[in-house]
Design a protein around this motif. Sequence first.
Motif, PDB file in Angstrom:
ATOM      1  N   SER A 255       0.840  -1.202   0.000  1.00  0.00           N
ATOM      2  CA  SER A 255       0.000   0.000   0.000  1.00  0.00           C
ATOM      3  C   SER A 255       0.874   1.250   0.000  1.00  0.00           C
TER       4      SER A 255
ATOM      5  N   GLU B 143      -1.699   6.708   1.750  1.00  0.00           N
ATOM      6  CA  GLU B 143      -3.070   6.211   1.733  1.00  0.00           C
ATOM      7  C   GLU B 143      -3.430   5.391   2.970  1.00  0.00           C
TER       8      GLU B 143
ATOM      9  N   ARG C 186      -4.432   4.416   6.625  1.00  0.00           N
ATOM     10  CA  ARG C 186      -5.242   5.133   7.612  1.00  0.00           C
ATOM     11  C   ARG C 186      -4.750   4.870   9.031  1.00  0.00           C
ATOM     12  N   SER C 187      -5.211   5.677   9.964  1.00  0.00           N
ATOM     13  CA  SER C 187      -5.006   5.567  11.406  1.00  0.00           C
ATOM     14  C   SER C 187      -3.570   5.817  11.838  1.00  0.00           C
TER      15      SER C 187
ATOM     16  N   ARG D 115      -6.146  -0.333   6.336  1.00  0.00           N
ATOM     17  CA  ARG D 115      -6.063  -0.551   4.898  1.00  0.00           C
ATOM     18  C   ARG D 115      -6.648   0.632   4.132  1.00  0.00           C
ATOM     19  N   PRO D 116      -5.992   1.036   3.039  1.00  0.00           N
ATOM     20  CA  PRO D 116      -6.559   2.125   2.224  1.00  0.00           C
ATOM     21  C   PRO D 116      -7.938   1.744   1.709  1.00  0.00           C
ATOM     22  N   ARG D 117      -8.817   2.714   1.683  1.00  0.00           N
ATOM     23  CA  ARG D 117     -10.168   2.461   1.194  1.00  0.00           C
ATOM     24  C   ARG D 117     -10.137   2.262  -0.309  1.00  0.00           C
ATOM     25  N   SER D 118     -10.962   1.347  -0.768  1.00  0.00           N
ATOM     26  CA  SER D 118     -11.000   1.087  -2.210  1.00  0.00           C
ATOM     27  C   SER D 118     -11.683   2.251  -2.915  1.00  0.00           C
ATOM     28  N   GLN D 119     -11.304   2.487  -4.129  1.00  0.00           N
ATOM     29  CA  GLN D 119     -11.824   3.593  -4.934  1.00  0.00           C
ATOM     30  C   GLN D 119     -12.931   3.120  -5.844  1.00  0.00           C
TER      31      GLN D 119
ATOM     32  N   SER E  67     -14.862  -3.474  -6.493  1.00  0.00           N
ATOM     33  CA  SER E  67     -13.672  -4.315  -6.588  1.00  0.00           C
ATOM     34  C   SER E  67     -13.508  -4.813  -8.019  1.00  0.00           C
TER      35      SER E  67
END
Length: 146
Positions: free
Chosen positions: A26, A30, A32-33, A59-63, A66
């Motif tokens: 990742s 991007e 998080r936290s 985990r980075p949020r998906s754009q 899927s």
Amino acid sequence: MPRLLLFAAILGVAVVIYALIDCVMSRKHEVRSISKTAWFVTILILPLIGAGMWFLFGRPRSQGPSGPRRPAPRTPTAPDDDPAFLQNLETQRRQQAREQERRRREQQQKDREAKARENEKDKPAKGDEHDGNDDAGSGSAGAHRP
């Protein structure tokens, strides 16, 4: 029962390995936290809990949906492809046209004023001679009339 434990252990190791690889792959900005390094250490120290926390909170949020990701929107490569540039160009063109129109009107106004001054200079000279003769003739004739 031992087969079930073996399957659970293999599944657990697979989840932890997948979480570690996902964390490493990742992008840094991007995640998080907490930082990417902190997530990696958390997954190593607390294998299943850390992996679960990574999937939920780090985990980075998906754009979008899927599957294969859409390519990023194409940005203009040349100025004439950029809508903002073209709009700015059109605005400048309109401003220049307005400025030229204003200058043309000012010049017309100056020309009219100059013609008016010329006409005023010509009229009093002719009018003074004419008015003087009328006043002299009408003044003496008007004084003798009953």
